[in-house]
Scaffold this motif. Sequence first.
Motif, PDB file in Angstrom:
ATOM      1  N   CYS A   1       0.851  -1.199   0.000  1.00  0.00           N
ATOM      2  CA  CYS A   1       0.000   0.000   0.000  1.00  0.00           C
ATOM      3  C   CYS A   1       0.880   1.239   0.000  1.00  0.00           C
ATOM      4  O   CYS A   1       0.572   2.238  -0.656  1.00  0.00           O
ATOM      5  CB  CYS A   1      -0.921   0.006   1.216  1.00  0.00           C
ATOM      6  N   MET A   2       1.986   1.174   0.748  1.00  0.00           N
ATOM      7  CA  MET A   2       2.902   2.313   0.771  1.00  0.00           C
ATOM      8  C   MET A   2       3.565   2.485  -0.593  1.00  0.00           C
ATOM      9  O   MET A   2       3.710   3.606  -1.091  1.00  0.00           O
ATOM     10  CB  MET A   2       3.962   2.114   1.859  1.00  0.00           C
ATOM     11  N   VAL A   3       3.956   1.378  -1.185  1.00  0.00           N
ATOM     12  CA  VAL A   3       4.589   1.439  -2.514  1.00  0.00           C
ATOM     13  C   VAL A   3       3.613   2.040  -3.525  1.00  0.00           C
ATOM     14  O   VAL A   3       3.977   2.893  -4.340  1.00  0.00           O
ATOM     15  CB  VAL A   3       5.040   0.026  -2.949  1.00  0.00           C
ATOM     16  N   LEU A   4       2.370   1.596  -3.434  1.00  0.00           N
ATOM     17  CA  LEU A   4       1.348   2.096  -4.363  1.00  0.00           C
ATOM     18  C   LEU A   4       1.121   3.592  -4.193  1.00  0.00           C
ATOM     19  O   LEU A   4       0.687   4.275  -5.114  1.00  0.00           O
ATOM     20  CB  LEU A   4       0.020   1.360  -4.118  1.00  0.00           C
ATOM     21  N   TYR A   5       1.387   4.085  -3.017  1.00  0.00           N
ATOM     22  CA  TYR A   5       1.220   5.510  -2.770  1.00  0.00           C
ATOM     23  C   TYR A   5       2.474   6.284  -3.153  1.00  0.00           C
ATOM     24  O   TYR A   5       2.418   7.343  -3.771  1.00  0.00           O
ATOM     25  CB  TYR A   5       0.890   5.711  -1.294  1.00  0.00           C
TER      26      TYR A   5
END
Lengths: 566, 311
Positions: free
Chosen positions: A116-120
């Motif tokens: 989720c952090m990577v996607l952000y």
Amino acid sequence: MSHGITSNTNRVVMAMLWESWMLTRWGVLARMLIAILTILVFYILVAENVEVITETEEEGLRALFWVTCQLCLFSGIAMGLSQESRPGFPFYLGFWRPVSTRLQVLIPMAYRCLFCMVLYVIPLLLANYLVEIQQLFKSAILLIIPITLMTSASAWWTDKKGLSQLAGWAGVFFGAFALMYYTLHFNQHSFASDPELNWWWTFSFAPLDYLILLLVSLFAVVLTLVGVDRQRHGDEGIRLWQTSDGSGSYPVDANWLADLYQTESPTSSSKRAELWAEINGSGLPAFVWSLVIALSIPMLWLITNLIGSEALWASITVFVLWIPLIGTPNFGIRMKQGRAYLSTFDAARPQNTAWLAGMKIGVGIISMLAGMLVITTSLWFSAPLAENFIAAIGIGRQLLIDFFVTTPIMEIARSLFILFVQFASIVTFMAVLTAIYSIYLDRLTLGILGFMVYLGVLPIIIASETLPLGFAVAHVWAFTAVIAASAIYYCYAIVKNRILGLGYTCVGVFIWLLYALAYFSRLRDDGMLGADIPTEIILFRVAVCVSSLALFALAPWSYAMTRHRR
Amino acid sequence: MLEFAEGIGVVENLVEVRNLSRQFGNKLALDQLDYTAGEGKVYGLVGVNGAGKTTFIKHLLGLLCASSGSVRMFGMDPVHHPLDVLGRIGYLSEERDLPEWMSIAQLMRYTEAYYPKWDHDYAVELLKTFKLDPEHKVKNLSKGMRAQVGLVAAVAHRPQLLLLDEPSSGLDAVVREDILNAVVRTVSDDGRTVIFSSHLLDEVEQMSDHVTMIDDGRVLLDSDLADIKRQHQHSSIRFPEHRDGGPDITGSIWKEGDGCLWNAIHETATDQFATAVAELGGELLESREATLQEIFIARVGRNTSATELST
């Protein structure tokens, strides 16, 4: 010995990470691609072509980027949800493996937080590279972990459908809202007092905020650990009341509500029985839940009025309206069984395929419309309770009254008919997509992905002047031609394959012709067909109109494909 | 009994499958399969998991469309005549796919609407036999109870053809016996036809009049059970000397043993087999009718557990 254990644990961790990756990789890649393309397209079409960006435009630009990035964040958070329709911990097949529950839960949770952090972060890095908005990094990065953990916890803590999950969703919704409200300092600003929206990315977390984020994360992890451990040993659920079916079990689900209005199946005709099954199986539950929501709106608004909290009003309203739109299939409401696809049980009935498709889609359309009608009615009559918070509600209400008072009844009827057909087309589109998706899972996924990539790349090609603008415009012609050809082909195919009789097909085409007549007469009255309107715009509207016919013909065809699996 | 199908003429077989092939991606699930089934018999379909039994049954129901070849049910194409075909069939799916939200009573009434010949008293009687409470919801039933409910829904309209896909899969011995009894009753009433798939060979041997063995989508054997058993003999033989790799005996389709003592399944008559053994210098110790399991192992060429062909 300890080395052996460590080595084994490493292998287990790697295996679990691999499993998580295999289950989510397409979702991750698709979301990443969409996010990156959105930012690229936006940059090329807006930012690059504006030589001097005024301060206001820059604010707007930043706000738009912020919204895009938040969308990336929330699409990432969706990864925390279960990967399949079964409620509860998604890796339940691993319960028999010699692995501690702690490891079983923490690894997928950590995986989700990371991705989720990577996607952000990746779309944000790109945005930062293009327009230098460093502050965006601070806006949500620290919120991602607790919100992802809460999302996972709400989906995983119990495998019981119904109220347990509803409670979980309510918890995560209000929890996330409260978290964002306080840590992003919404309580110190308001939309009315700070229109520049600068504070959205110029805040900083206070020590107390860090503590809150940590505590929320811990709570979500502990809740999930306890819940999954219960599931591993036969989660019995929370015993709120005993079911009336005499089964001796105590499931916490929403079916007790459905039992209140159940009638007996007619035995005189298979068509009536099918209608009964669809109404009882999907239509009425959706309607009853809409009714519950409709009744709860004035009560909840009354409470927020008494408390006088704008934040509470906003969160309750969004949550209550969110349930019928997204949440219902998750709450044990019987909408899944054979709704948009044909189960083996449905397919093995001696029933006409077109009738099955018509019943499923028709009941879906009517029940959703009825549900929306009662919720709208409730909102209408409850509006005075909300005017303290949003003045626009009163204005909107007055505009609607004026429209119905001043508009001739025939025009209202025409508008409602157009709206109905368009709404029916959307529901049919969803049903068709689900039906085809059940047959061509991989091909359709890749097809949609490829189409989206193409849509993203096309503006880049045009903006870079590799191809002329006429190339993009030609797509409208091609699109219209494909839609029209599809409509003709599927009308022909359903008759040829005896899925629907010629008479019924003609009736369907006749109703569509009425719709087309109403639609274009409405466009003409509104001056949308004048000489000053570009041909491509008119052509696009033609395609939209013809797509309804294509969808109505495609629906029985797609169900026949699902039923007979060619 | 001959039957006249709509626009087709006289129908001799309830089921007639010719050169049926079906491909899923690169996997050929059914390969040039021929099959016929007449009236008043129990037809068993045997094969390991993944052999193509369920795929074949779904073709009979019209739930899969043939890639090539033809399927005729009661003289009709089940894909183009779903109402006419499915109205005469009772079907129990392997996955016990039933609407979970219905109670058993609701499911019975709902199913009744589809079949004009629904026998309400028979359904009630079967529910009582299975000790099923009509007020129970399907979702609260155990796997065995679901199979029983599915079976009642499939047989209570007294179908011309009962199609059972792994009817006793995962069931305990008592429930299995109940189901077998119900099926036997179905057949004995009015001489209807049952086609059932199973990987439980003792069950197939107990129930079937006719057996079809399927492996890798191909029919290995298709004949009446009595003929199959008569045609396949199990013999024990002994040779005076050690024989590596076993003897090559005319008519033998399978052999197993070590050194001097060997067991073989053969299609030739016992005296012919004994002569062939004697010509190789051995002697026939014992010969008997082969069991269905032995025949299956001999034909498929794989070892299985005692009575289950699950791989």
